[in-house]
Design a protein around this motif. Structure first.
Motif, PDB file in Angstrom:
ATOM      1  N   ARG A  89       0.841  -1.219   0.000  1.00 14.60           N
ATOM      2  CA  ARG A  89       0.000   0.000   0.000  1.00 14.60           C
ATOM      3  C   ARG A  89       0.863   1.252   0.000  1.00 14.60           C
ATOM      4  O   ARG A  89       0.543   2.245  -0.644  1.00 14.60           O
ATOM      5  N   MET A  90       2.008   1.177   0.745  1.00 14.02           N
ATOM      6  CA  MET A  90       2.905   2.323   0.801  1.00 14.02           C
ATOM      7  C   MET A  90       3.504   2.612  -0.573  1.00 14.02           C
ATOM      8  O   MET A  90       3.603   3.768  -1.002  1.00 14.02           O
ATOM      9  N   ILE A  91       3.899   1.521  -1.278  1.00 16.60           N
ATOM     10  CA  ILE A  91       4.456   1.695  -2.622  1.00 16.60           C
ATOM     11  C   ILE A  91       3.425   2.318  -3.555  1.00 16.60           C
ATOM     12  O   ILE A  91       3.710   3.240  -4.329  1.00 16.60           O
ATOM     13  N   ALA A  92       2.187   1.773  -3.440  1.00 17.76           N
ATOM     14  CA  ALA A  92       1.108   2.335  -4.272  1.00 17.76           C
ATOM     15  C   ALA A  92       0.863   3.802  -3.921  1.00 17.76           C
ATOM     16  O   ALA A  92       0.671   4.652  -4.798  1.00 17.76           O
ATOM     17  N   SER A  93       0.887   4.084  -2.605  1.00 20.28           N
ATOM     18  CA  SER A  93       0.672   5.474  -2.175  1.00 20.28           C
ATOM     19  C   SER A  93       1.790   6.375  -2.667  1.00 20.28           C
ATOM     20  O   SER A  93       1.565   7.508  -3.093  1.00 20.28           O
ATOM     21  N   LYS A  95       3.547   5.906  -5.325  1.00 17.42           N
ATOM     22  CA  LYS A  95       3.328   6.119  -6.746  1.00 17.42           C
ATOM     23  C   LYS A  95       2.270   7.182  -6.989  1.00 17.42           C
ATOM     24  O   LYS A  95       2.416   8.058  -7.849  1.00 17.42           O
ATOM     25  N   VAL A  96       1.182   7.077  -6.186  1.00 14.91           N
ATOM     26  CA  VAL A  96       0.124   8.101  -6.299  1.00 14.91           C
ATOM     27  C   VAL A  96       0.670   9.475  -5.960  1.00 14.91           C
ATOM     28  O   VAL A  96       0.369  10.489  -6.620  1.00 14.91           O
ATOM     29  N   VAL A  97       1.526   9.512  -4.901  1.00  8.02           N
ATOM     30  CA  VAL A  97       2.105  10.803  -4.495  1.00  8.02           C
ATOM     31  C   VAL A  97       2.972  11.374  -5.619  1.00  8.02           C
ATOM     32  O   VAL A  97       2.924  12.572  -5.922  1.00  8.02           O
ATOM     33  N   LYS A  98       3.782  10.462  -6.257  1.00  8.84           N
ATOM     34  CA  LYS A  98       4.609  10.933  -7.362  1.00  8.84           C
ATOM     35  C   LYS A  98       3.752  11.453  -8.511  1.00  8.84           C
ATOM     36  O   LYS A  98       4.056  12.485  -9.113  1.00  8.84           O
ATOM     37  N   ASP A  99       2.652  10.710  -8.815  1.00 11.71           N
ATOM     38  CA  ASP A  99       1.750  11.179  -9.872  1.00 11.71           C
ATOM     39  C   ASP A  99       1.152  12.531  -9.501  1.00 11.71           C
ATOM     40  O   ASP A  99       1.054  13.445 -10.350  1.00 11.71           O
ATOM     41  N   ARG A 102       3.729  15.182  -9.961  1.00 13.05           N
ATOM     42  CA  ARG A 102       3.849  15.575 -11.371  1.00 13.05           C
ATOM     43  C   ARG A 102       2.664  16.445 -11.796  1.00 13.05           C
ATOM     44  O   ARG A 102       2.838  17.461 -12.486  1.00 13.05           O
ATOM     45  N   GLU A 103       1.472  16.040 -11.376  1.00 10.07           N
ATOM     46  CA  GLU A 103       0.302  16.866 -11.698  1.00 10.07           C
ATOM     47  C   GLU A 103       0.413  18.243 -11.069  1.00 10.07           C
ATOM     48  O   GLU A 103       0.033  19.255 -11.689  1.00 10.07           O
ATOM     49  N   ASN A 104       0.936  18.277  -9.842  1.00  9.86           N
ATOM     50  CA  ASN A 104       1.104  19.579  -9.174  1.00  9.86           C
ATOM     51  C   ASN A 104       2.095  20.457  -9.925  1.00  9.86           C
ATOM     52  O   ASN A 104       1.922  21.679 -10.013  1.00  9.86           O
ATOM     53  N   ILE A 105       3.160  19.802 -10.465  1.00 11.70           N
ATOM     54  CA  ILE A 105       4.128  20.578 -11.249  1.00 11.70           C
ATOM     55  C   ILE A 105       3.461  21.169 -12.485  1.00 11.70           C
ATOM     56  O   ILE A 105       3.646  22.350 -12.829  1.00 11.70           O
ATOM     57  N   VAL A 106       2.636  20.313 -13.165  1.00 11.01           N
ATOM     58  CA  VAL A 106       1.917  20.806 -14.350  1.00 11.01           C
ATOM     59  C   VAL A 106       0.947  21.918 -13.967  1.00 11.01           C
ATOM     60  O   VAL A 106       0.861  22.963 -14.626  1.00 11.01           O
TER      61      VAL A 106
END
Length: 298
Positions: A89-93, A95-99, A102-106
């Motif tokens: 779940r942490m890995i998935a989280s 990944k979600v955080v990284k996504d 990236r969305e926040n950067i955009v």
């Protein structure tokens, strides 16, 4: 030495207890053997009988610790499984955080672009506001000038309404030739085209100034007969102001015109006089005319 012997016996018993726990328990004969050995050793080392109770208690504690250890292993395995799930779940989280990052950067880039566009629009609005303010100020100046001009126009309208209106335009006759006569006569222009202010009298042929002012007068004389001479004088009151004369030396038309501006007092009269022995003509085409109007009062 006694204490060391007791300690060695204690360790031996503890080891034996662990061994019995691994094989499923302690047999009765073995206990009797241990007891006999203990009795024999007790005789030699003077160990108290309470050691057996302590050894039994230690055995029970060891067995209890083993059970707890087994339970702890099960709990650890369960926790490890839970940790595996949590790690997934942490890995998935992550990944979600990284996504999301990236969305926040955009989004941040879009926000910066939007802020830049907003700032540009603000500058444009400020420029437009300045231009509008300038236009409004200019409009206020123009409105003030317009109001002033309108006031002047109204004043001129009032002045024109109060100013007398004088103008006339006349034709001599449709009868053809007039003259010659033995004496000079006042020409009576009987065809009245315009007589604003009624200052001209077609019965007498005399124009009377209704107000003091500057007046413009013009006349045109015509004849179609050969060997005919025209002579006309313009009078102001009893004073001759203009003399005009011409003769037709050929078999064609003869035309004569003149004009002048006179300053008249109220009641002054203007008229045209045909000299004695001279003649002129007119017809339906209005070739002989007399015109005049007030330029401005004084």
């Amino acid at each position: 030495m006694r204490s060391a012997a007791v300690f060695l016996v204690y360790l031996l018993c503890l080891h034996w207890t662990w061994a019995q726990g691994e094989t499923g328990g302690v047999a009765g004969d073995d206990i009797q053997g241990v007891k006999a050995t203990h009795d024999q050793s007790g005789t030699q080392t003077n160990i108290t009988p309470d050691i057996w109770a302590e050894l039994k208690e230690l055995r029970d504690m060891a067995i209890e610790q083993k059970v707890e250890l087994r339970n702890s292993k099960s709990m650890i395995e369960k926790l490890e499984q839970e940790n595996t799930v949590l790690e997934s779940r942490m890995i998935a989280s992550e990944k979600v955080v990284k996504d999301l990052q990236r969305e926040n950067i955009v989004l941040e880039a879009r926000m910066n672009a939007s802020e830049k566009a907003v700032a540009e629009l603000k500058r444009e609005n400020e420029d437009l506001l300045a231009r509008i303010t300038a236009s409004e100020n200019k409009n206020m100046v123009l409105e003030a000038r317009m109001s002033s001009s309108e006031n002047e126009v109204e004043e001129l309208k009032r002045e024109n309404a109060d100013r007398p209106k004088v103008a006339f335009s006349l034709g001599l006759t449709d009868a053809g030739s007039v003259g010659p006569f033995n004496t000079a006569i006042t020409l009576k222009f009987s065809k009245v085209f315009t007589n604003i202010g009624q200052a001209y009298n077609p019965t007498t042929g005399i124009f009377t100034a209704p107000v003091t002012g500057a007046y413009y007068f013009r006349f045109t004389l015509w004849d179609h007969r050969s060997s005919v001479c025209m002579s006309v004088n313009l009078f102001q009151n009893d004073k001759k102001m203009m003399y005009n004369s011409d003769c037709n030396d050929s078999h064609s038309y003869i035309t004569m015109s003149n004009a002048l501006v006179l300053q008249l007092e109220k009641g002054d009269v203007i008229y045209l006089v045909l000299s004695a022995g001279y003649s002129l003509s007119d017809d339906i085409d209005n070739r002989t005319t007399f015109d005049g109007f007030l330029l401005f009062p004084l």
